[in-house]
Design a protein around this motif. Structure first.
Motif, PDB file in Angstrom:
ATOM      1  N   GLU A 199      11.831 -31.746  19.047  1.00 43.18           N
ATOM      2  CA  GLU A 199      13.035 -31.649  20.100  1.00 43.18           C
ATOM      3  C   GLU A 199      12.121 -31.230  21.531  1.00 43.18           C
ATOM      4  O   GLU A 199      11.457 -30.392  21.582  1.00 43.18           O
ATOM      5  CB  GLU A 199      14.053 -30.559  19.762  1.00 43.18           C
ATOM      6  N   LYS A 203      23.001 -34.650  21.348  1.00 52.07           N
ATOM      7  CA  LYS A 203      22.187 -33.809  21.722  1.00 52.07           C
ATOM      8  C   LYS A 203      22.943 -32.439  21.466  1.00 52.07           C
ATOM      9  O   LYS A 203      23.941 -32.239  21.105  1.00 52.07           O
ATOM     10  CB  LYS A 203      21.975 -34.091  23.118  1.00 52.07           C
ATOM     11  N   ASP A 232      16.351 -33.402  24.496  1.00 52.79           N
ATOM     12  CA  ASP A 232      17.255 -33.515  23.310  1.00 52.79           C
ATOM     13  C   ASP A 232      18.002 -32.440  23.186  1.00 52.79           C
ATOM     14  O   ASP A 232      19.117 -32.512  22.375  1.00 52.79           O
ATOM     15  CB  ASP A 232      16.236 -33.528  21.945  1.00 52.79           C
TER      16      ASP A 232
END
Length: 738
Positions: A3, A58, A23
Motif C-alpha cells: 500500500e 481506497k 492507495d
C-alpha cells in the motif's frame, strides 16, 4: 501488494493524493491528532472523503495518536465512535486506553499502532499481535535487516516511513518540547526544539561551534524502494501532513511511479521543498551524518546562482532549471541571512518580460546580492488540477417510456445502482431526448470519483423530459452510490468492562540507576526495589532471561516476553489516564509508572476516576528527565566514540543545559541538567501512589546518599524545604501540558 499511504493536512491535499496514486490516506479530523497545527478535516469533509476513497477502492485512516488525559477520555471515546459510524477504515492510535477500546468494542475498524508507541522489535510486534491490532507502524530507527526479520517471523502487517521529515528522538520518547514550552509532542503540539541551534560542551568547556546538532535531514528511500517491496512491506508511509498540495502531488506520484516501474528514476523529488536528503537508519546512514548541523530550514532545489547586477539595477542570474513566475525562491549568500521571495516579474537578458525561462535571466530583487545560490522552494508550475487518470469509468443506462419515470442504472464492482426522476416522460412535441443530450447531462460528475465512459440509451419512443429532471435522476443515482460507498456503520451496544484488580503492596521507595556503583550505593542504603539489571530498556532491549521476579519494562515487548513476572511499566508507556492504567494492568503490569507529563491534578484525576480496584501507581519524584532518546550520536562526528561516558558532554543553548549520556549499544540520551525534584511534595503524592521513584542517571555516590536521606526525612515529617529553584525544577507538577 504494498500500500502507498499518503498524508493529508486538509481536504485538497487528500483529494490530490488520491488522484495521484495513493492507495490510502492518513489524516486527522477534528481532534486528538498528532499534528494539531495542521488544518485537518471537518467531519463533513471526512464523510465526503470516505465516499471518494471507497468509490476508488481506497482507504482512509484517521490519526488519533495523542495521549489522552482523564478529563478528555469520554470526549475521545465519543469522537472515535463517530469515526466508526462514519465508516473510517482504521485509526492510528497511541494511547493504550484507546487502542484497547477500538480493538475490543469497535469491530470492523482497524486499530493501527502508531510509531508513538515505539514499536521497535519482534517482541513489541508480538505483543500487539496478541492484543488484536491490525497493523503496527515501526520506528523510523529500524534497519532493513530488523524489518526483514520481523516480517519473516510475524504475520502482523507492517507500515514503515518511506519519505519525509524525521524526528531525532524515538517517537513517543521526546519530552523536550513539553519541558521547555508545555507544548507536548505526545499531544500533537511539538515546538520543534530539535530545529534550534546548540553548542556542544565537554567537561564544562566549549567543544564545538554553534550548530543545528539535532536537526535531522529528510528521509528519501526512493532509490532503495525495490528492496522494501521485495520483503513484502505492507504499507509505505509518506510523511507530510503539514505540507501543501503541490508537495503531496509530487511525492505521491513519484513513489507511485517507482512502485509500478522499478526502473523509474524519481527525479522530481528534488524539485520540492525539502531539507537535505538521507537514506535514513533503515538503509544504514551513518549516525554522525543523519543531521545537517549547518541548516535547520528546508533546502529546496538548487536551480542556479547570482552573477551580479546589470546597468538597470536588475539582478543577473544563471538558472540551470526552469524558473517560473510565482515561484518561491531562497537566496543563500555568504555572511547574509537567507532571503526568501516570490517571483513577480521575470526578464530575459534583453529586458523583455517572460513567464518562465532558463539560462541567464534578470530578476527584480530588493536587496543587493553580488553572489549567492538560488533554491526553488515552491514550484508554481505544479498542476494539482484533477483529471480522469485515477477516476473510475462508468457506463450509465437510461431507461424510460411514455408516462414512466427516467431510470438510470450503472454497475460498479458487480453492484447495480439506480437513480430515478420525479417527473414522467411525455411524447416529444418538437425535438426528443437523444443520446447527445443524455451524455451531456449525465457526464457532469466532476465532484465525484467517476467519469462517464459511455451511455446506453434504452429510451423507448420519441420522448421529452426537462433538463432539470434528467439532472435530478443523475443526482439520485450519485446519491445512492455515495450512500453505499461511505460504508456507514451502526455503533454496537458498548458496556466497558470494569472487573476490579486489587493489590496489597505497601507504600515504598524505589530507584532506577545506570551503573554498578549507583546500584551498590542504593543496596547499602536499604532500597528494596532497584531497577538496574532487571530493566528491559525502551531501546535495544535484548530480552535475555532475567532472574529477578520484578522487571521494569521500558517497552511493550517486555509485557510479551516476561509474562509471569512482576512487571513495572515505565514512564515511556505515557500512561496519563485511568483507563490506560487499567488496561496495562490487564495486560500484565503489576505497577504502572505515571507519565512524566502528568501534573498533580492529572494524578488526582486518575485516582478519583479509577473504577477498577487498585491503580498501583509509581511516580518519579526525583531525576534528570530524559528529554530525548536517539539513535543518532551528536558526538560521533567529533571523533568521541569510546569517550562518551568518560566525560560529561552537554548541548547548551539559551534555554538550558542538556546533558548527554550513552546507553550500551550506542543509544544517546539527552537529559535535562536540572533534575525534577518533588521531594517536598512527596507526602502529598504518596496519598495517591504506592511507590515513589528516584531516577538516577549520572549522579555520584554522594549525590545519591544525599537525595535518599532528604526523601526519608521528608516522609518522616521534616518541614525543611529541599527544593532549590536555581538547580532544580518541579517539571509538570503544577503546570499542565497542552
Amino acid at each position: 501488494m504494498t500500500e502507498l499511504l499518503a498524508p493529508a493536512g486538509d481536504f485538497i491535499c487528500a483529494k490530490t493524493a488520491l488522484y495521484n496514486g495513493a492507495d490510502a490516506i492518513y489524516c486527522a479530523s477534528e481532534a486528538f491528532g498528532a499534528r494539531a497545527y495542521a488544518k485537518n478535516l471537518t467531519l463533513d469533509e471526512l464523510k465526503e472523503l470516505l465516499i471518494l476513497a471507497h468509490s476508488l477502492n481506497k482507504k482512509i485512516y484517521i490519526t488519533v495518536n495523542t495521549i489522552i488525559k482523564d478529563s478528555e477520555l469520554n470526549a475521545c471515546i465519543e469522537y472515535v465512535n463517530k469515526l466508526y459510524e462514519l465508516g473510517v477504515d482504521g485509526l492510528i492510535l497511541a494511547d493504550f486506553a484507546m487502542i484497547c477500546y477500538v480493538i475490543n468494542y469497535l469491530p470492523g475498524m482497524e486499530a493501527h499502532i502508531s510509531t508513538q508507541c515505539g514499536v521497535k522489535c519482534l517482541e513489541d510486534v508480538r505483543f500487539f499481535e496478541n492484543l488484536g491490532a491490525k497493523r503496527v507502524v515501526l520506528a523510523r530507527e529500524n534497519t532493513y535487516e530488523e524489518i526483514k526479520r520481523i516480517k519473516e517471523n510475524s504475520p502482523m502487517p507492517l507500515e514503515i516511513f518511506a519519505h519525509g521529515a524525521l524526528c531525532v528522538s524515538y517517537s513517543g520518547g521526546c519530552l523536550m518540547s513539553s519541558m521547555l514550552t508545555l507544548r507536548s509532542g505526545n499531544r500533537g503540539r511539538c515546538s520543534q526544539n530539535c530545529r534550534r541551534e546548540y553548542t556542544i560542551y565537554k567537561d564544562g568547556a566549549k567543544f564545538s561551534e554553534k550548530g543545528f546538532h539535532l536537526s535531522m535531514k529528510d528521509l528519501n528511500t526512493s532509490s532503495n524502494l525495490i528492496d522494501l517491496l521485495s520483503i513484502g512491506i505492507d504499507s509505505l508511509k509518506l510523511e507530510g501532513r503539514m505540507k501543501n498540495p503541490e508537495y503531496v502531488k509530487i511525492v505521491t506520484s513519484e513513489y507511485r511511479k517507482k512502485i509500478d516501474n522499478k526502473d523509474y528514476k524519481p527525479v522530481s523529488l528534488e524539485s520540492i521543498f525539502h531539507r537535505a536528503y538521507t537514506k535514513g537508519f533503515i538503509f544504514g546512514e551513518d549516525r554522525a551524518n543523519i543531521v545537517d548541523i549547518t541548516k535547520k530550514s528546508n533546502e529546496g532545489d538548487l536551480i542556479g546562482s547570482i552573477l551580479g547586477k546589470d546597468k538597470n539595477g536588475l539582478t543577473l542570474v544563471n538558472i540551470k532549471k526552469k524558473l517560473n513566475l510565482k515561484d518561491r525562491i531562497r537566496i543563500v549568500s555568504e555572511n547574509e541571512s537567507d532571503y526568501y521571495f516570490t517571483i513577480d516579474t521575470l526578464y530575459n537578458q534583453k529586458g523583455q518580460e517572460i513567464e518562465s525561462g532558463e539560462g541567464k535571466l534578470l530578476l527584480k530583487i530588493f536587496k543587493d546580492f553580488k553572489s549567492g545560490d538560488i533554491y526553488k522552494m515552491i514550484d508554481s508550475s505544479i498542476d494539482i488540477t484533477i483529471d480522469n487518470s485515477y477516476k473510475k469509468p462508468i457506463v450509465i443506462e437510461a431507461i424510460g417510456s411514455e408516462g414512466s419515470l427516467l431510470t438510470l442504472l450503472t454497475k460498479i464492482d458487480d453492484r447495480v445502482f439506480k437513480g430515478v426522476s420525479s417527473d414522467s416522460f411525455q411524447v416529444a412535441q418538437k425535438k426528443p431526448i437523444d443520446s447527445d443530450t443524455l451524455y451531456k447531462q449525465l457526464s457532469k460528475l466532476n465532484e465525484t470519483s467517476f467519469y462517464l465512459k459511455d451511455i446506453k440509451n434504452s429510451l423507448n419512443g420519441n420522448l421529452f423530459m426537462t433538463i432539470a429532471s434528467i439532472n435530478e435522476a443523475r443526482r439520485s443515482l450519485i446519491s445512492n452510490i455515495e450512500e453505499y460507498m461511505q460504508h456507514k456503520r451502526v455503533l454496537p451496544p458498548i458496556s466497558l468492562d470494569n472487573n476490579p484488580i486489587y493489590y496489597n503492596d505497601e507504600k515504598e521507595i524505589s530507584a532506577f540507576c545506570t551503573n554498578e556503583e549507583q546500584y551498590k550505593t542504593l543496596k547499602e542504603l536499604g532500597i528494596k526495589h532497584i531497577y538496574f539489571k532487571n530493566y528491559a530498556p525502551y531501546v535495544n532491549a535484548n530480552f535475555n532471561d532475567i532472574d529477578d521476579k520484578e522487571i521494569l519494562a521500558g517497552n511493550y515487548g517486555a509485557l510479551y516476553k516476561y509474562e509471569g513476572h512482576d512487571i513495572i511499566c515505565d514512564y515511556s508507556f505515557n500512561a496519563i489516564n485511568s483507563r490506560a492504567i487499567y488496561e496495562l494492568h490487564k495486560a500484565g503490569a503489576k505497577f504502572v509508572t505515571i507519565s512524566f507529563e502528568a501534573s498533580y491534578q492529572d494524578l488526582k484525576d486518575i485516582c478519583q476516576n479509577y473504577k477498577y480496584g487498585d491503580p498501583n501507581l509509581e511516580m518519579i519524584i526525583y531525576g534528570k528527565e530524559n528529554l530525548m532518546t536517539t539513535k543518532y550520536c551528536p558526538l560521533k562526528r567529533y571523533g568521541q566514540c569510546g569517550e562518551c561516558n568518560k566525560h560529561r558532554y552537554s548541548l547548551n543553548d539559551d534555554k538550558g543545559v542538556f546533558e548527554i549520556y550513552h546507553q550500551e549499544g550506542c543509544i544517546s540520551h539527552i537529559i535535562n541538567e536540572k533534575p525534577i525534584n518533588l521531594i517536598d511534595e512527596a507526602p502529598y503524592i504518596q496519598k495517591y501512589v504506592k511507590r515513589l521513584r528516584l531516577q538516577f542517571t549520572n549522579e555520584s555516590k554522594e549525590e545519591i546518599e544525599n537525595i535518599v536521606a532528604k526523601l526519608r526525612c521528608k516522609l518522616a515529617g521534616d518541614k525543611t524545604s529541599f527544593f532549590n529553584p536555581k538547580t532544580d525544577t518541579r517539571g509538570y507538577f503544577k503546570r499542565e501540558v497542552i
